[in-house]
Design a protein around this motif. Sequence first.
Motif, PDB file in Angstrom:
ATOM      1  N   PRO A 183       6.031  14.426   4.032  1.00  0.00           N
ATOM      2  CA  PRO A 183       6.830  15.023   2.959  1.00  0.00           C
ATOM      3  C   PRO A 183       6.198  14.705   1.600  1.00  0.00           C
ATOM      4  O   PRO A 183       5.645  13.614   1.402  1.00  0.00           O
ATOM      5  CB  PRO A 183       8.197  14.343   3.109  1.00  0.00           C
ATOM      6  CG  PRO A 183       8.241  13.917   4.545  1.00  0.00           C
ATOM      7  CD  PRO A 183       6.822  13.529   4.876  1.00  0.00           C
ATOM      8  N   ARG A 184       6.302  15.661   0.699  1.00  0.00           N
ATOM      9  CA  ARG A 184       5.620  15.594  -0.593  1.00  0.00           C
ATOM     10  C   ARG A 184       5.830  14.265  -1.320  1.00  0.00           C
ATOM     11  O   ARG A 184       4.912  13.695  -1.895  1.00  0.00           O
ATOM     12  CB  ARG A 184       6.135  16.739  -1.466  1.00  0.00           C
ATOM     13  CG  ARG A 184       5.278  17.129  -2.614  1.00  0.00           C
ATOM     14  CD  ARG A 184       5.860  18.345  -3.309  1.00  0.00           C
ATOM     15  NE  ARG A 184       7.168  18.086  -3.860  1.00  0.00           N
ATOM     16  CZ  ARG A 184       7.393  17.412  -4.992  1.00  0.00           C
ATOM     17  NH1 ARG A 184       6.371  16.912  -5.668  1.00  0.00           N
ATOM     18  NH2 ARG A 184       8.605  17.218  -5.420  1.00  0.00           N
ATOM     19  N   ASP A 185       7.048  13.756  -1.259  1.00  0.00           N
ATOM     20  CA  ASP A 185       7.335  12.543  -2.026  1.00  0.00           C
ATOM     21  C   ASP A 185       7.072  11.256  -1.238  1.00  0.00           C
ATOM     22  O   ASP A 185       7.361  10.164  -1.720  1.00  0.00           O
ATOM     23  CB  ASP A 185       8.770  12.569  -2.569  1.00  0.00           C
ATOM     24  CG  ASP A 185       9.796  12.906  -1.488  1.00  0.00           C
ATOM     25  OD1 ASP A 185       9.403  12.982  -0.300  1.00  0.00           O
ATOM     26  OD2 ASP A 185      10.976  13.093  -1.825  1.00  0.00           O
ATOM     27  N   MET A 186       6.516  11.375  -0.043  1.00  0.00           N
ATOM     28  CA  MET A 186       6.201  10.176   0.747  1.00  0.00           C
ATOM     29  C   MET A 186       4.758   9.721   0.553  1.00  0.00           C
ATOM     30  O   MET A 186       4.424   8.560   0.835  1.00  0.00           O
ATOM     31  CB  MET A 186       6.448  10.439   2.237  1.00  0.00           C
ATOM     32  CG  MET A 186       7.923  10.523   2.631  1.00  0.00           C
ATOM     33  SD  MET A 186       8.812   8.938   2.434  1.00  0.00           S
ATOM     34  CE  MET A 186       9.803   9.314   0.980  1.00  0.00           C
ATOM     35  N   ALA A 187       3.874  10.605   0.107  1.00  0.00           N
ATOM     36  CA  ALA A 187       2.455  10.239   0.011  1.00  0.00           C
ATOM     37  C   ALA A 187       2.268   8.997  -0.860  1.00  0.00           C
ATOM     38  O   ALA A 187       1.487   8.103  -0.536  1.00  0.00           O
ATOM     39  CB  ALA A 187       1.646  11.414  -0.550  1.00  0.00           C
ATOM     40  N   ARG A 188       3.005   8.940  -1.948  1.00  0.00           N
ATOM     41  CA  ARG A 188       2.843   7.800  -2.857  1.00  0.00           C
ATOM     42  C   ARG A 188       3.981   6.790  -2.731  1.00  0.00           C
ATOM     43  O   ARG A 188       4.124   5.893  -3.571  1.00  0.00           O
ATOM     44  CB  ARG A 188       2.710   8.289  -4.304  1.00  0.00           C
ATOM     45  CG  ARG A 188       1.400   9.075  -4.540  1.00  0.00           C
ATOM     46  CD  ARG A 188       1.037   9.167  -6.009  1.00  0.00           C
ATOM     47  NE  ARG A 188      -0.198   9.923  -6.201  1.00  0.00           N
ATOM     48  CZ  ARG A 188      -1.425   9.389  -6.097  1.00  0.00           C
ATOM     49  NH1 ARG A 188      -1.592   8.102  -5.829  1.00  0.00           N
ATOM     50  NH2 ARG A 188      -2.500  10.145  -6.271  1.00  0.00           N
ATOM     51  N   ALA A 189       4.790   6.913  -1.678  1.00  0.00           N
ATOM     52  CA  ALA A 189       5.836   5.910  -1.436  1.00  0.00           C
ATOM     53  C   ALA A 189       5.164   4.607  -0.982  1.00  0.00           C
ATOM     54  O   ALA A 189       4.201   4.618  -0.217  1.00  0.00           O
ATOM     55  CB  ALA A 189       6.810   6.405  -0.374  1.00  0.00           C
TER      56      ALA A 189
ATOM     57  N   ILE B 250       0.872  -1.174   0.000  1.00  0.00           N
ATOM     58  CA  ILE B 250       0.000   0.000   0.000  1.00  0.00           C
ATOM     59  C   ILE B 250       0.910   1.225   0.000  1.00  0.00           C
ATOM     60  O   ILE B 250       2.100   1.114   0.307  1.00  0.00           O
ATOM     61  CB  ILE B 250      -0.917  -0.054   1.264  1.00  0.00           C
ATOM     62  CG1 ILE B 250      -2.066   0.938   1.183  1.00  0.00           C
ATOM     63  CG2 ILE B 250      -0.111   0.149   2.539  1.00  0.00           C
ATOM     64  CD1 ILE B 250      -3.138   0.694   2.254  1.00  0.00           C
ATOM     65  N   THR B 251       0.376   2.388  -0.356  1.00  0.00           N
ATOM     66  CA  THR B 251       1.209   3.591  -0.228  1.00  0.00           C
ATOM     67  C   THR B 251       0.983   4.207   1.154  1.00  0.00           C
ATOM     68  O   THR B 251      -0.040   3.968   1.802  1.00  0.00           O
ATOM     69  CB  THR B 251       0.890   4.645  -1.300  1.00  0.00           C
ATOM     70  OG1 THR B 251      -0.443   5.100  -1.097  1.00  0.00           O
ATOM     71  CG2 THR B 251       1.044   4.072  -2.706  1.00  0.00           C
ATOM     72  N   VAL B 252       1.942   5.026   1.546  1.00  0.00           N
ATOM     73  CA  VAL B 252       1.853   5.666   2.863  1.00  0.00           C
ATOM     74  C   VAL B 252       0.574   6.496   2.964  1.00  0.00           C
ATOM     75  O   VAL B 252      -0.165   6.427   3.948  1.00  0.00           O
ATOM     76  CB  VAL B 252       3.105   6.546   3.110  1.00  0.00           C
ATOM     77  CG1 VAL B 252       2.933   7.384   4.374  1.00  0.00           C
ATOM     78  CG2 VAL B 252       4.346   5.658   3.207  1.00  0.00           C
ATOM     79  N   GLY B 253       0.283   7.260   1.921  1.00  0.00           N
ATOM     80  CA  GLY B 253      -0.922   8.084   1.928  1.00  0.00           C
ATOM     81  C   GLY B 253      -2.189   7.247   2.023  1.00  0.00           C
ATOM     82  O   GLY B 253      -3.099   7.555   2.795  1.00  0.00           O
ATOM     83  N   GLN B 254      -2.223   6.176   1.256  1.00  0.00           N
ATOM     84  CA  GLN B 254      -3.404   5.288   1.302  1.00  0.00           C
ATOM     85  C   GLN B 254      -3.589   4.671   2.678  1.00  0.00           C
ATOM     86  O   GLN B 254      -4.706   4.513   3.168  1.00  0.00           O
ATOM     87  CB  GLN B 254      -3.260   4.178   0.259  1.00  0.00           C
ATOM     88  CG  GLN B 254      -3.523   4.613  -1.163  1.00  0.00           C
ATOM     89  CD  GLN B 254      -3.106   3.561  -2.171  1.00  0.00           C
ATOM     90  OE1 GLN B 254      -2.298   2.678  -1.866  1.00  0.00           O
ATOM     91  NE2 GLN B 254      -3.655   3.647  -3.375  1.00  0.00           N
ATOM     92  N   TYR B 255      -2.489   4.304   3.293  1.00  0.00           N
ATOM     93  CA  TYR B 255      -2.594   3.683   4.616  1.00  0.00           C
ATOM     94  C   TYR B 255      -3.153   4.666   5.639  1.00  0.00           C
ATOM     95  O   TYR B 255      -4.028   4.326   6.445  1.00  0.00           O
ATOM     96  CB  TYR B 255      -1.230   3.161   5.072  1.00  0.00           C
ATOM     97  CG  TYR B 255      -1.327   2.373   6.354  1.00  0.00           C
ATOM     98  CD1 TYR B 255      -1.888   1.099   6.358  1.00  0.00           C
ATOM     99  CD2 TYR B 255      -0.903   2.907   7.561  1.00  0.00           C
ATOM    100  CE1 TYR B 255      -2.025   0.375   7.536  1.00  0.00           C
ATOM    101  CE2 TYR B 255      -1.031   2.187   8.746  1.00  0.00           C
ATOM    102  CZ  TYR B 255      -1.589   0.921   8.725  1.00  0.00           C
ATOM    103  OH  TYR B 255      -1.727   0.213   9.888  1.00  0.00           O
ATOM    104  N   LEU B 256      -2.673   5.890   5.571  1.00  0.00           N
ATOM    105  CA  LEU B 256      -3.174   6.923   6.478  1.00  0.00           C
ATOM    106  C   LEU B 256      -4.678   7.120   6.276  1.00  0.00           C
ATOM    107  O   LEU B 256      -5.451   7.183   7.239  1.00  0.00           O
ATOM    108  CB  LEU B 256      -2.399   8.226   6.233  1.00  0.00           C
ATOM    109  CG  LEU B 256      -2.791   9.454   7.051  1.00  0.00           C
ATOM    110  CD1 LEU B 256      -2.766   9.169   8.544  1.00  0.00           C
ATOM    111  CD2 LEU B 256      -1.848  10.629   6.729  1.00  0.00           C
ATOM    112  N   ILE B 257      -5.109   7.197   5.032  1.00  0.00           N
ATOM    113  CA  ILE B 257      -6.537   7.374   4.722  1.00  0.00           C
ATOM    114  C   ILE B 257      -7.346   6.173   5.231  1.00  0.00           C
ATOM    115  O   ILE B 257      -8.413   6.329   5.828  1.00  0.00           O
ATOM    116  CB  ILE B 257      -6.724   7.579   3.201  1.00  0.00           C
ATOM    117  CG1 ILE B 257      -6.143   8.941   2.796  1.00  0.00           C
ATOM    118  CG2 ILE B 257      -8.185   7.451   2.795  1.00  0.00           C
ATOM    119  CD1 ILE B 257      -5.942   9.115   1.302  1.00  0.00           C
ATOM    120  N   LYS B 258      -6.820   4.980   5.013  1.00  0.00           N
ATOM    121  CA  LYS B 258      -7.500   3.756   5.452  1.00  0.00           C
ATOM    122  C   LYS B 258      -7.697   3.764   6.966  1.00  0.00           C
ATOM    123  O   LYS B 258      -8.787   3.478   7.478  1.00  0.00           O
ATOM    124  CB  LYS B 258      -6.657   2.557   5.021  1.00  0.00           C
ATOM    125  CG  LYS B 258      -7.151   1.181   5.421  1.00  0.00           C
ATOM    126  CD  LYS B 258      -6.233   0.104   4.809  1.00  0.00           C
ATOM    127  CE  LYS B 258      -6.694  -1.315   5.156  1.00  0.00           C
ATOM    128  NZ  LYS B 258      -6.461  -1.690   6.543  1.00  0.00           N
TER     129      LYS B 258
END
Lengths: 546, 546
Positions: free
Chosen positions: A169-175, A8-16
């Motif tokens: 950080p901007r480049d972590m959302a989709r990491a 999963i991406t970091v951003g997706q996990y946070l949203i989940k």
Amino acid sequence: MGISAMHITVGQYLIKRLHEAGVRQVFGIPGDYILDFYEQLYEGPLEHVGTCTELGAGFAADAYSRVHGLGVVCVTYCVGGFNCLNAVAGAYAEKSPLVVICGAPGLLERGRSALLHHQVKDHRTQLDIFARVTEAAVALDDPARAPEAIDAVLDLCQRRKRPVYIELPRDMARARCMAPRRHKRTMPVSNPATLMEAAADAVELLNQAKRPVILAGVEIHRFALQDALVRLVEQSGLPVAATLLGKSIIREDHANYLGVYEGAMGQARVRRAVERSDCLLVLGAFMTDINLGANTAQLDVDCTINASSERISIRRHHYEDVRLDDFIAALAKGLRRRRNIGKPRDRKAPPFRPKTGQPMTIRRLFNRIDAFLTRNHMVICDIGDSLFAAADLIIRERTEFISPAYYTSMGFAIPAAVGAQMAAPKLRPLVIVGDGAFQMTGQELATIARNKLNPIVIVLNNKGYTTERYIKDGAFNDIHEWAYHRMPDLLQAGWGAEVHTEDEFEAALMTASKNTSAFSILNVHLDPWDRSNSLERLGQSLASRK
Amino acid sequence: MGISAMHITVGQYLIKRLHEAGVRQVFGIPGDYILDFYEQLYEGPLEHVGTCTELGAGFAADAYSRVHGLGVVCVTYCVGGFNCLNAVAGAYAEKSPLVVICGAPGLLERGRSALLHHQVKDHRTQLDIFARVTEAAVALDDPARAPEAIDAVLDLCQRRKRPVYIELPRDMARARCMAPRRHKRTMPVSNPATLMEAAADAVELLNQAKRPVILAGVEIHRFALQDALVRLVEQSGLPVAATLLGKSIIREDHANYLGVYEGAMGQARVRRAVERSDCLLVLGAFMTDINLGANTAQLDVDCTINASSERISIRRHHYEDVRLDDFIAALAKGLRRRRNIGKPRDRKAPPFRPKTGQPMTIRRLFNRIDAFLTRNHMVICDIGDSLFAAADLIIRERTEFISPAYYTSMGFAIPAAVGAQMAAPKLRPLVIVGDGAFQMTGQELATIARNKLNPIVIVLNNKGYTTERYIKDGAFNDIHEWAYHRMPDLLQAGWGAEVHTEDEFEAALMTASKNTSAFSILNVHLDPWDRSNSLERLGQSLASRK
């Protein structure tokens, strides 16, 4: 992590995780450092509510949290973060669990020599500042550890009921990262022996007392202990007062309810009952100056049991590792049953008959509101006489009185109406706000219009900072007068009316009541020196402070 | 201190020192922890300017400082301080000397057990937070040492051109102290030998170069070196470009002026001159991403002399202890005289002929403004295309282009107009602001009305955050549309007009121009995707950033 893990991406996990915790709306304004996460938000199950200012987003998320249990504000780096800092500080002070998500420059772009826009001193500045107004602050700068960090701060937020800060950080959302499919929340448990001793200790004092009284505060609401409190009250027969910040933690037409206790500021009847009690049981209340009537309260520690989520103090000794809910349940079981000490009082507001041509006053206005309120309303009060006068309104349901009564930041109410009504769409907010406070954040009526919410906004137009006039008067308390009822012209939505007299107020209130499809705003002209009884007492108290 | 000392209160001493430093207006909102000091303000020579929000006060004071040399914002504890934090952070980032005065609980009331209103974690919270966005932060908690502390931070503020923070506990404002009658400011001096070596080093490189160019930044303005720069330019004959943040540090109709350099964002002609220079003399410029055209600038360190107030770098070695003014003066003396390298260009804006019925575009709008501007205007730009499109406007005086071009905080312009026009009452502000930015702080038009200021406000109504649409588009960039031209109805002051076409704009601009007794606001409808050439280039650059 084996089969229970997933990519999963970091951003997706946070949203989940936020969605699993019950969050449905996220408040904020995008900016380029957080745009990737915003894009992810729009791909997922959460709804984004755009506001006019980040401060408005913060207050809206705080109010959403107060009603719903958890709120989220999401903004860009520094310019966005700092603009909502005050709302986050208020949520910390008043224990409202808020998740603050702030963008930041990407890790890869930080190595370059040029200064990045929105930057102040260095890459730590925003994190360091938010660490001072939150329970925990974390930067998600390592995808491998991000899921664990997210789980830890969300747990803390919900357990301590205080804001946490997540920097993305901007480049972590989709990491990409590996994350557990399911997260087990770890909640603290009471130490059974300590609980037993503390409860027995308290029960003995309370059962021996002749005039025991409960003083309940806002933690009852934050920890969802309203039913537990009612059980305790009804099984023991004890009378119960509320602090100002805790107002509405029990429905105010309950037979055992005394009213709001606020030292010399409040009603003499409530003050007498609380201060003459020979055993006061304080439950989840902040011992703050405004809560205590600007330090006019006279409470005797030798007659006090003070239980909060943090610890239990009985007279001069303390217990830790006891949960507030366990303690309340143990008391409900152990206390002897008394007949109601407080006589069931008629908590019906007296009928109101407007006098034609009579200039409106703050006292008459609140009498009218009291008669107007139903269980389909919630009351949201800003700071000033909006709050002090409202203390005696009768709130018929729980969680329906919202105000920053401890942190007392002006400008809370209008943006709070956004979050509160989104969290409880069936209730109609009655928003009471001073003119000075309205000028701070009134533009969030645009957010109200955009989301088709329908609060009734009553602007107490007393031409300035009237609360301060009574502490120290001067031209600094004057403001430029707006035609507040013309906000609908500016926003191209809503309905407004100008009110000078009781009959004009009556007519406007009736029209507003029927105007359920949009907001209504009533510009109520008041004398600059008109004030409620509570404010009269508060002003005297603060002015004499040395 | 003997005969040169005097008895005075801490508050009076602070006011005296600010007045001696040239301050005439103080921006802010009172609150009970700062009321005693407000009373002192009203007894003294400084004028208080009340704003709608503390953020507005912060931006106003910042702009006042940019024009006048020193600005002051004065607010109450936490709720006031935090609300202006973002403006203070911006002033730090862009080197605007700002004095922040915040109230705090009295020292005597801190010992009591109750929590005090407005408090977050502890009595250090506000100070600790401001320490992260200021050059120095001090709490005046000892009257005996207060004068010394005040002198020290005010010196630092003026020397480093960055904000300082002064916390004034409620009971300290009227505390008595002994203070020196006169304060001797200590200013750093250049080390003569270092200055000589650095100047000789730079002179040699520049004199040998075939295509030397000066790139001048905002420190030229902050340190009042505009005349020194003009002397250097005219004596050496070198061409000079400005950074975006430094725009207007030299009058833009000067024969040697090239234009604004901003990498790929700017005009190709300027870019060529700067990037093909074989010796670039950078004077007082921040090497920031926006200044450098979102990192598209290609500057060769081996051909660069970079002198700022902090240090001088020549190629890959550095000099310290050299003042920027001394360095510029030494260059003016040492450089050989060339005939102008840049040909004197016609910097007269082309005449503008409105086309009837033609929808207004951002390019045409700025063409019109360029032809409209005179030396009696100052231009204040908010963030977004308001700024990017404005880069090519021709500013005819110094200090007359104001914008937060590095920190890029939206909502700056309207409150900045308050401070800027109070600092330079003879100039009429032309304020260019996007609709999103206007919604953040537009209520400060009330402060403009109250103080009878007369800016012409042009709202670029492109229905959202257009700059962001080009980075990443989504519904999150949409906002609720206001009838911005109806602000005068709300505020009961000023004049507004709605504009769709070129001829409507022409008529509105003419009316606004004649309406000198109050503000005018033009609601200019633009296509959401309309943009300037600069923004087109910036958007492409940011969107391709990895």
